[in-house]
Design a protein around this motif. Structure first.
Motif, mmCIF file in Angstrom:
data_model
loop_
_atom_site.group_PDB
_atom_site.id
_atom_site.type_symbol
_atom_site.label_atom_id
_atom_site.label_comp_id
_atom_site.label_asym_id
_atom_site.label_seq_id
_atom_site.Cartn_x
_atom_site.Cartn_y
_atom_site.Cartn_z
ATOM 1 N N SER A 19 0.867 -1.167 0.000
ATOM 2 C CA SER A 19 0.000 0.000 0.000
ATOM 3 C C SER A 19 0.902 1.214 0.000
ATOM 4 N N ASN A 178 -5.139 0.161 8.530
ATOM 5 C CA ASN A 178 -5.619 0.914 7.381
ATOM 6 C C ASN A 178 -7.127 0.753 7.231
ATOM 7 N N LEU A 180 -10.318 1.376 3.887
ATOM 8 C CA LEU A 180 -10.684 1.910 2.582
ATOM 9 C C LEU A 180 -11.886 2.835 2.747
ATOM 10 N N ASN A 231 -6.123 -3.017 -6.506
ATOM 11 C CA ASN A 231 -6.375 -1.601 -6.283
ATOM 12 C C ASN A 231 -6.951 -0.930 -7.534
ATOM 13 N N ASN A 232 -8.283 -0.561 -7.534
ATOM 14 C CA ASN A 232 -9.077 -0.554 -6.341
ATOM 15 C C ASN A 232 -10.416 -1.279 -6.478
ATOM 16 N N TRP A 235 -10.663 -4.340 -4.232
ATOM 17 C CA TRP A 235 -10.746 -3.976 -2.826
ATOM 18 C C TRP A 235 -12.170 -3.586 -2.446
ATOM 19 N N ARG A 360 -7.399 3.842 0.324
ATOM 20 C CA ARG A 360 -7.183 3.635 1.750
ATOM 21 C C ARG A 360 -6.598 4.878 2.419
ATOM 22 N N THR A 415 -15.014 -2.233 6.447
ATOM 23 C CA THR A 415 -13.974 -1.735 5.560
ATOM 24 C C THR A 415 -12.916 -2.790 5.285
ATOM 25 N N GLY A 417 -8.861 -3.263 5.143
ATOM 26 C CA GLY A 417 -7.649 -2.600 5.612
ATOM 27 C C GLY A 417 -6.962 -3.453 6.645
ATOM 28 N N HIS A 421 -0.385 -2.727 6.559
ATOM 29 C CA HIS A 421 0.488 -1.625 6.159
ATOM 30 C C HIS A 421 1.917 -1.887 6.647
ATOM 31 N N ASP A 490 -13.347 -5.871 10.008
ATOM 32 C CA ASP A 490 -12.530 -5.923 8.801
ATOM 33 C C ASP A 490 -13.120 -7.014 7.921
#
Length: 582
Positions: A19, A178, A180, A231-232, A235, A360, A415, A417, A421, A490
């Motif tokens: 990311s 993270n 989105l 992406n994206n 996602w 994100r 979301t 994420g 990260h 998540d």
């Protein structure tokens, strides 16, 4: 039946490779050293001793993260030098995603021939369970001398140390989480009298308003090859698949006779689609065989042939009607930046601008830097005070529930994420090296370590917009921006994601006619680009199901399952009591 100790913290392993960096890496050479008051680890932790040596950090991060890690390394070095332990910390970075994967793969194949101790290993998840990486589990159950001698894992949010589903071990530690979201420019919305969307209908209304104002393709949702892979578009699709198929967590839930059953948690667990943490692994387990059965059996309400999948894809096609088939992620970035610059008086036509960008939270730092450079701000960074007046974001709304067989299982969206990260992993070398690296990581994951890390961003005035996974830690005001940063749940924890579109654990799985991911994405691309309102999903869904079924035996071989024949998981007498992975 599994023990509670073995999988208490188990969750889905994250497969996102990269990311954009929110808060960077380069080379640090300094003296650093020893563990709080103790200089050795217990036998349970590995039996090594913290002594003078070198820590090589190799991560795919940017220059600012590099400097931030230097701050931590220098602080650690200074402290440990006073204890008589001298450690050199070297930091290397890579900003080439595929090159980094290749380098780490080579490092783990031949660790004695290459330097690298702390790495990002979720890019090479095939090495989980091979002994090449250190399992953090026993160390997380030990005390952290740099945080009031508290048990280490009790000082971290649960997502900081997710357990790998396949091996039931912990290979990654994450500082930040993270999410989105949908970004927009506050000045542009005000200019065209657009209300910030709060549900599906208001999102569609906002996009319609923007098109009427002159935007050709106001939504930054790219469904080119890269978008269909990750992406994206993919996602976003993952978030909505979790909404439509949330009840997979109920159908896959471990029953009393299952190999995966944990009486302490499964006896009391109840399905609640409204609870975004319903499948948190501290209180839930699932049976892998039940996931396969639920997805592939005849008449399944979960696979791509189902009415629910068709309804979800019809809504996805509605979204991309506000985008452009010519969009790539880089094009969308540029056009969203042009939209922001237009709000500041620069001359960009509406047809070359994007007004709503789905990405994100770590994108905020990139946006701050890009605008700072374009507007000639000091150090090339837009002050947070100015950024706050321009950039806004909102959570993606749930798709509508129109009833019938196509209705989604949940009315809320979780979301995408979580802890993907740039998580830290540790190469399994000798016991002393592990003890030294673990001591450094304990220092990093402490209030002092976080303060040192974010000091660089404070000096720059650079925003850090992700959730911190260190409990009871508040980001410095100098790096904070107003807006929703914390999201419950998540979508990637839903076991449905195993077979959502393709085999997400390994995107290289082959079917007789080619790579499953490529074949599936080709079907989705043809559907999205075809004329019509999206009511013709059935043939595409059937093709995707057949592709998935054709690739199952290869997936089973890769995963080393006991049974490679799909019929073993879909027959009338499915064996739920035997672990297919052992």
């Amino acid at each position: 039946m599994k023990s509670l100790k073995k999988i208490l913290a188990a969750t889905f392993s994250m497969l996102f490779l990269f990311s954009f960096a929110a808060c960077g890496n380069s080379g640090v050479s300094s003296s650093s050293g020893n563990q709080g008051e103790n200089s050795s680890s217990s036998a349970e932790e590995g039996g090594g001793t913290v002594k003078s040596g070198t820590i090589d950090i190799f991560l795919p991060i940017d220059a600012d993260s590099e400097t931030a890690l230097k701050n931590v390394g220098n602080s650690y070095a200074k402290m440990m030098k006073g204890k008589g332990v001298n450690v050199r910390i070297n930091v290397r970075s890579s900003q080439d995603p595929q090159g980094y994967i290749t380098s780490v793969d080579g490092l783990l194949k031949y660790p004695d021939k290459q330097a690298g101790d702390i790495i990002q290993a979720n890019t090479v998840a095939q090495y989980y369970g091979t002994g090449k990486l250190v399992d953090f589990t026993p160390y997380l159950n030990s005390k952290n001398p740099y945080n009031e001698n508290k048990v280490w894992k009790t000082t971290l949010r649960e997502d900081a140390y997710r357990t790998d589903d396949k091996t039931q071990e912990i290979y990654n530690l994450s500082m930040e989480g993270n999410a989105l979201v949908a970004f927009y420019n506050k000045k542009i919305f005000a200019q065209y009298d657009v209300e910030v969307p709060s549900d599906w209908n208001s999102l569609i209304s906002a996009l319609d308003t923007l098109k009427l104002a002159g935007y050709t393709a106001p939504l930054g949702l790219n469904y080119d090859a890269g978008g269909l892979d990750s992406n994206n578009f993919n996602w976003v699709q993952q978030m909505y698949m979790d909404q439509y198929f949330r009840d997979m967590i109920d159908d896959a839930h471990s029953q009393s006779s299952d190999y995966s059953y944990i009486s302490e948690i499964d006896d009391v667990w109840e399905y609640d689609a409204a609870d975004p943490l319903n499948d948190s692994r501290k209180g839930y387990s699932y049976n892998f065989t039940r996931v396969v059965n639920s997805y592939f059996k005849d008449g399944s309400k979960y696979n791509t042939k189902s009415a629910r999948y068709a309804e979800m894809m019809k809504n996805m096609k509605k979204l991309v009607s506000y985008s452009s088939s010519d969009y790539s992620n880089s094009v969308v970035r540029q056009r969203f930046q042009q939209d922001a610059l237009a709000a500041e008086g620069k001359n960009y036509e509406l047809k070359s601008r994007v007004a709503v960008y789905l990405l994100r939270l770590d994108y905020i730092t990139d946006h701050q830097k890009s605008l700072g450079q374009a507007l000639g701000k000091a150090n090339g960074i837009l002050p947070i005070s100015e950024l706050s007046q321009m950039l806004g974001w909102f959570p993606l709304p749930a798709m509508p529930n129109n009833g019938g067989a196509g209705a989604p299982a949940a009315d809320n969206v979780r979301t995408l994420g979580g802890p993907d990260h740039h998580p830290f992993a540790l190469v399994n070398r000798d016991a002393d090296k592990t003890a030294l690296c673990m001591d450094f990581l304990k220092y990093l994951f402490s209030p002092t370590g976080f303060d040192e890390y974010y000091k660089h961003y404070k000096n720059l005035g650079k925003v850090c917009a992700m959730q911190c996974y260190l409990k009871d830690y508040t980001l410095p005001a100098e790096v904070s921006i107003a807006g929703k940063l914390n999201f419950d749940g998540d979508c990637s924890t839903n076991p449905y994601r195993l077979f959502a579109n393709w085999y997400t654990e390994n995107t290289g799985i082959m079917a007789p006619s080619g790579k499953v991911q490529t074949l599936v994405n080709s079907q989705i691309a043809d559907y999205l680009r075809a004329d019509g309102d999206g009511s013709d999903w059935a043939s595409y869904g059937a093709n995707i199901y057949n592709i998935m079924a054709d690739g199952f035996s290869n997936y089973a071989s890769w995963r080393k399952l006991k049974w490679n024949d799909l019929a073993a998981y879909t027959s009338a007498n499915v064996n739920y009591s035997t672990d297919p992975m052992n």
